[in-house]
Design a protein around this motif. Sequence first.
Motif, short mmCIF file in Angstrom:
data_model
loop_
_atom_site.label_atom_id
_atom_site.label_comp_id
_atom_site.label_asym_id
_atom_site.label_seq_id
_atom_site.Cartn_x
_atom_site.Cartn_y
_atom_site.Cartn_z
N LEU A 149 0.83 -1.21 0.00
CA LEU A 149 0.00 0.00 0.00
C LEU A 149 0.87 1.25 0.00
N GLU A 150 1.91 1.25 0.83
CA GLU A 150 2.76 2.44 0.93
C GLU A 150 3.56 2.65 -0.35
N SER A 151 4.02 1.56 -0.95
CA SER A 151 4.82 1.70 -2.17
C SER A 151 3.97 2.20 -3.34
N ARG A 152 2.67 1.91 -3.31
CA ARG A 152 1.78 2.35 -4.39
C ARG A 152 1.19 3.72 -4.14
N GLY A 153 1.44 4.27 -2.98
CA GLY A 153 0.91 5.59 -2.68
C GLY A 153 -0.57 5.60 -2.37
N ASN A 154 -1.10 4.49 -1.86
CA ASN A 154 -2.51 4.47 -1.49
C ASN A 154 -2.76 5.38 -0.29
N SER A 155 -3.99 5.83 -0.15
CA SER A 155 -4.33 6.83 0.85
C SER A 155 -4.24 6.25 2.26
N GLN A 156 -4.15 7.17 3.23
CA GLN A 156 -4.12 6.76 4.63
C GLN A 156 -5.42 6.07 5.02
N GLN A 157 -6.52 6.49 4.44
CA GLN A 157 -7.81 5.85 4.75
C GLN A 157 -7.78 4.38 4.37
N VAL A 158 -7.25 4.07 3.18
CA VAL A 158 -7.16 2.68 2.75
C VAL A 158 -6.23 1.90 3.67
N ILE A 159 -5.11 2.51 4.03
CA ILE A 159 -4.16 1.84 4.93
C ILE A 159 -4.83 1.50 6.25
N GLU A 160 -5.65 2.42 6.76
CA GLU A 160 -6.31 2.19 8.05
C GLU A 160 -7.43 1.15 7.94
N GLN A 161 -8.10 1.09 6.79
CA GLN A 161 -9.18 0.11 6.59
C GLN A 161 -8.67 -1.30 6.34
N MET A 162 -7.44 -1.40 5.81
CA MET A 162 -6.98 -2.67 5.27
C MET A 162 -6.91 -3.81 6.28
N PRO A 163 -6.52 -3.60 7.53
CA PRO A 163 -6.48 -4.75 8.45
C PRO A 163 -7.83 -5.46 8.57
N GLN A 164 -8.93 -4.71 8.62
CA GLN A 164 -10.23 -5.37 8.69
C GLN A 164 -10.57 -6.04 7.36
N PHE A 165 -10.26 -5.39 6.23
CA PHE A 165 -10.49 -6.02 4.93
C PHE A 165 -9.73 -7.35 4.84
N ARG A 166 -8.49 -7.34 5.31
CA ARG A 166 -7.69 -8.57 5.26
C ARG A 166 -8.28 -9.65 6.18
N ALA A 167 -8.79 -9.24 7.32
CA ALA A 167 -9.44 -10.21 8.21
C ALA A 167 -10.65 -10.83 7.54
N GLU A 168 -11.40 -10.04 6.78
CA GLU A 168 -12.57 -10.59 6.08
C GLU A 168 -12.13 -11.57 4.99
N ALA A 169 -11.07 -11.23 4.27
CA ALA A 169 -10.57 -12.15 3.25
C ALA A 169 -10.10 -13.45 3.88
N ARG A 170 -9.48 -13.36 5.04
CA ARG A 170 -9.03 -14.57 5.74
C ARG A 170 -10.22 -15.39 6.22
N PHE A 171 -11.29 -14.74 6.64
CA PHE A 171 -12.50 -15.48 7.01
C PHE A 171 -13.05 -16.23 5.81
N LEU A 172 -13.17 -15.57 4.67
CA LEU A 172 -13.73 -16.21 3.48
C LEU A 172 -12.86 -17.38 3.03
N ARG A 173 -11.54 -17.21 3.12
CA ARG A 173 -10.65 -18.33 2.79
C ARG A 173 -10.84 -19.48 3.78
N ALA A 174 -10.96 -19.17 5.06
CA ALA A 174 -11.18 -20.21 6.07
C ALA A 174 -12.50 -20.94 5.84
N LEU A 175 -13.53 -20.20 5.43
CA LEU A 175 -14.82 -20.81 5.15
C LEU A 175 -14.69 -21.83 4.02
#
Length: 540
Positions: A149-175
């Motif tokens: 995210l930092e290397s691509r210059g994504n916004s701080q909002q995206v950086i702050e949201q991403m941990p929860q987004f990643r947790a959701e992706a991990r849930f879907l993979r676990a399912l």
Amino acid sequence: MYRALKTPSRLLLMLTLATVVLLAGCTDVGVEPESDASAERVFTDDSSYEAYLAKLYGGLNVTGQQGPDGNQDIGGIDEGFSQYMRMYWSLQQLSTDEAIIAWQDSGIELLNTHAWNEDNQFVRGMYDRIFFQVSHANEFLRQSTRSQLESRGNSQQVIEQMPQFRAEARFLRALSYWHGLDLFGNIPFVTQEFERGAEPPEQATREEVFNFVEQELLAITGEAGDTEEVLAPIGDAEYGRADRGAAYMLLAKLYQNAEVYVGENRSNDVADYTARIIDSGAYSLEEEYHNQFLADNEFSPEFIFAIPHDGQRTQHYGGTTFLGNASLGDQAGDFGFTGWYGLRTTSAVADRYDSNDERPVFPNTTGNQFIQEGRSKEVTDIPDFANGGGYIVPKYQNVTSQGEPGVNSEFSDVDYPMFRLADAYLMYAEAAVRGGGDMSRAVTLVNELQERAGLPGNLTSSDLTLDFILDERSRELLWEGHRRTDLIRFDEFTGSSLNWPWTQIEGFSSPDTRKLFPLPGSELRANPTLEQNPGYSGGE
């Protein structure tokens, strides 16, 4: 209770846009999803991450890039058949005593008779769907690290949201990995750390996949001490997205079947995690049982995790579009559908219900239970929907609780209830009987379900036997995709003593090897390191 007509959730709106950034998939678990645009170019757009996440959710729902057909996600199968929950439901229900299908579509009828093999297209399609999901979840996790995210210059909002987004992706993979270990046993296993394009992925044991799913769910709920990539608190997620309640339910499902998977009784853990759900205050029983299966069921307080369907935005021939249409014939218009003349139930199901039980007395029907008019209770001819017997089950109805039709009679507005509170009640009760939890509380919970069904609700602890619980799960959760797993856990899925009422099958006996589906022959040919499940071609 007043219910408004369905309005699109943010998840549905994002799913509409998700095809802009989707890295078009393959079904090989070890191969990188293909792309018409490089990840570096796609993911500089902040909105692409949420759209990709929406597509991960959409993998449980839609079948391709445009819907209802054309540009499908997985090949080798008719796109209409290929929807995730349609195939999962078919494997979970058509292989049991709860459902019969009239169609003779290239192997679907073999699910009824336990005659599938490693080349069955529905078995292969489910396998491919599971690993389509896993591959895309892995890709999302590769592309969404903080350094990326930092290397691509994504916004701080995206950086702050991403941990929860990643947790959701991990849930879907676990399912999906849970579905894989439940249906297929020892399966290929990769995470985002897998080096793509290297050697074929190794086959993991059921225990190894079990342990991975458990650890992932403990991590994304904060149970393992993690504080960053965690799901929203229980009950706080947008409808249709996973929060800790959904993860607790999946953990409880994993533990409920642990004796089958890894030879351990984890009933204390089942009681623990279902109690957290029940005690959270985030959910309550729906006052009217049938409101959970109508076109405005997104308002149900009972849903822990549901798959949203929308007759305009999620058009496909699976999910509740399949379950509603395939269950009906000439009477389909009364239920907001067109009717496909396919599914009905058996006398075993009809005989389980007390005559005063309101659960099989459906809205928009006349008579006693199910649709019985002009039909025998016994199935006399499996391929003959109209005259071959078996009561009709209009459980999923594309009509609102106010009697208004869904937006489209061809495609359903009825959301699919993957996890709901009544199931948590019954899981707690079963755990208590098996040595975990509190029996008096289990009795209270089951009596609440009995009272909602119009029954006296006067059960005592002596009534709560395993036989009763298995039957009650069939009554309460009929056609919700749980029956095969339940029967295997209760050791009633195979053997020569099964008394399933299929009059065309004399002397029916199913070997224990049928407790697992085979790895597809196409997968074995592509990855010769894999070992087939016993009882199938290539297996011992």
